[in-house]
Design a protein around this motif. Structure first.
Motif, PDB file in Angstrom:
ATOM      1  N   SER A 165       6.891  20.231  14.745  1.00 38.60           N
ATOM      2  CA  SER A 165       5.970  21.083  13.993  1.00 38.60           C
ATOM      3  C   SER A 165       6.524  22.493  13.835  1.00 38.60           C
ATOM      4  O   SER A 165       6.322  23.140  12.788  1.00 38.60           O
ATOM      5  CB  SER A 165       4.599  21.121  14.675  1.00 38.60           C
ATOM      6  OG  SER A 165       4.699  21.598  16.006  1.00 38.60           O
ATOM      7  N   GLU A 166       7.249  22.979  14.840  1.00 34.47           N
ATOM      8  CA  GLU A 166       7.885  24.295  14.719  1.00 34.47           C
ATOM      9  C   GLU A 166       8.970  24.273  13.646  1.00 34.47           C
ATOM     10  O   GLU A 166       9.103  25.224  12.864  1.00 34.47           O
ATOM     11  CB  GLU A 166       8.483  24.723  16.059  1.00 34.47           C
ATOM     12  CG  GLU A 166       9.086  26.102  16.077  1.00 34.47           C
ATOM     13  CD  GLU A 166       8.049  27.219  16.061  1.00 34.47           C
ATOM     14  OE1 GLU A 166       8.453  28.390  15.916  1.00 34.47           O
ATOM     15  OE2 GLU A 166       6.837  26.943  16.222  1.00 34.47           O
ATOM     16  N   LEU A 167       9.731  23.193  13.584  1.00 35.63           N
ATOM     17  CA  LEU A 167      10.752  23.072  12.553  1.00 35.63           C
ATOM     18  C   LEU A 167      10.112  23.075  11.167  1.00 35.63           C
ATOM     19  O   LEU A 167      10.622  23.718  10.236  1.00 35.63           O
ATOM     20  CB  LEU A 167      11.557  21.792  12.768  1.00 35.63           C
ATOM     21  CG  LEU A 167      12.617  21.478  11.713  1.00 35.63           C
ATOM     22  CD1 LEU A 167      13.639  22.597  11.599  1.00 35.63           C
ATOM     23  CD2 LEU A 167      13.298  20.151  12.021  1.00 35.63           C
ATOM     24  N   ALA A 168       9.007  22.384  11.009  1.00 38.55           N
ATOM     25  CA  ALA A 168       8.311  22.390   9.724  1.00 38.55           C
ATOM     26  C   ALA A 168       7.885  23.802   9.341  1.00 38.55           C
ATOM     27  O   ALA A 168       7.999  24.210   8.177  1.00 38.55           O
ATOM     28  CB  ALA A 168       7.097  21.463   9.783  1.00 38.55           C
ATOM     29  N   THR A 169       7.417  24.580  10.308  1.00 33.26           N
ATOM     30  CA  THR A 169       7.020  25.962  10.059  1.00 33.26           C
ATOM     31  C   THR A 169       8.201  26.796   9.572  1.00 33.26           C
ATOM     32  O   THR A 169       8.065  27.639   8.675  1.00 33.26           O
ATOM     33  CB  THR A 169       6.432  26.580  11.337  1.00 33.26           C
ATOM     34  OG1 THR A 169       5.272  25.839  11.732  1.00 33.26           O
ATOM     35  CG2 THR A 169       6.052  28.034  11.133  1.00 33.26           C
TER      36      THR A 169
END
Length: 337
Positions: A165-169
């Motif tokens: 989810s951090e990578l998506a952000t």
């Protein structure tokens, strides 16, 4: 709290010269909290042993921790991972013995997501090809290694936990379409991030970059195998910052050799370190790093604080922030040192 509470540090915390591998890992915080610590004796084999003297273990590597090993150590109540991975730890077995296992997702999240993004950008910009052209004096070849822009591309993330989810952000402001594949419990997180959850075959077929950030479990082992790789685009790249066992390496070798994918960026392999004759070492379109790309100063400080916080909380009878087997907290061992 008295100094009777003893924390064992797995011996891979030390370099051969006796210095601490990661530098400052917060041991002064343990001392200030009234806890003792020591480096455990050298371990032989893959399963941790010699746990009897310890109330807690701070695990720096990937030694296996079994129910049988902790059953003979009645003082032990906590195994704290210095990092996020927990493959090799019998979570259910330790829960049945009243031994809680914690990890440090808050310290790993941003550095590991940035590592994945680093590999995505390095592959897309043909970084190694351009580096070799420059260092070998082949400036006339610089037009041969044109990269692909990331805007408008699709990145498929396998494992939409804290790192995914951090990578998506990080990706979304770059104009990237993000797809995700994960267990149903992660679907709400993906929806909140505006990320579409898709079946695995669709993720393979539609992604320009496939990024693995999943944990290694029996169900996720070799989740990227021959069938998945056949479904990928010839122009697509594979990035793995999770665990080496997520990828069937012989199948990946075949796909690269046959030109069925464009390349790969791998911070993890199976086994580690690889054998000298590992075929993946020989490909010009594969970036390999030694399971250390995220080891930045903020990674070490964040993980150290999270791990020592957990140890101190359990020692003082408080609930730690990131229990992996919370059932252990319901029948934890005697908390009076």
């Amino acid at each position: 709290m008295t100094t009777d509470y003893l924390v064992g540090l797995t011996p891979d915390v030390l370099r051969p010269d006796g210095s601490v591998f990661f530098g400052d890992v917060g041991l002064d915080r343990l001392t200030d909290a009234g806890l003792r610590w020591e480096v455990m004796p050298a371990q032989h084999g893959h399963v941790i042993s010699g746990l009897e003297p310890y109330d807690a273990v701070l695990s720096f590597g990937h030694l296996h921790v079994t129910r049988e090993a902790v059953a003979t150590a009645p003082r032990l109540r906590h195994v704290a991972r210095f990092g996020a991975g927990y493959d090799g730890i019998d979570l259910d077995g330790l829960a049945a013995e009243g031994v809680v296992v914690t990890n440090t997702p808050d310290g790993v999240r941003r550095p590991l997501a940035l590592s994945a993004l680093t590999l995505v950008l390095a592959l897309g910009h043909r970084l190694l090809d351009n580096h070799r052209a420059a260092t070998e004096g082949r400036w006339s070849a610089r037009g041969d290694y044109r990269g692909i822009g990331i805007a408008g591309r699709t990145v498929g993330i396998i494992g939409f936990g804290s790192v995914g989810s951090e990578l998506a952000t990080l990706l979304q402001p770059l104009g990237v379409r993000v797809l995700a594949y994960d267990r149903p419990s992660a679907h709400d997180r993906a929806a909140a991030a505006g990320v579409e959850v898709v079946p695995l075959d669709r993720l393979a077929a539609e992604s320009d970059y496939v990024v693995l950030t999943a944990a290694l479990t029996p169900s996720s082992r070799h989740i990227v195998g021959a069938e998945f790789l056949r479904a990928m685009r010839p122009s697509a790249y594979l990035v793995n910052v999770g665990r080496g066992g997520l990828v069937d390496q012989p199948a990946l070798t075949d796909a690269l050799r046959d030109g069925r994918i464009a390349g790969a960026g791998l911070d993890v392999l199976d086994p580690e370190p690889p054998a000298p004759d590992e075929p993946l070492l020989a490909f010009d379109n594969v970036i390999l790093t030694p399971h250390a790309l995220c080891w930045t100063d903020d990674f070490v400080s964040g993980v150290a604080r999270s791990a020592t916080d957990a140890i101190i909380d359990v020692a003082h009878g408080r609930r730690p922030a990131h229990p992996l087997n919370p059932a252990a907290l319901e029948h934890r061992r005697n908390t009076t040192p």
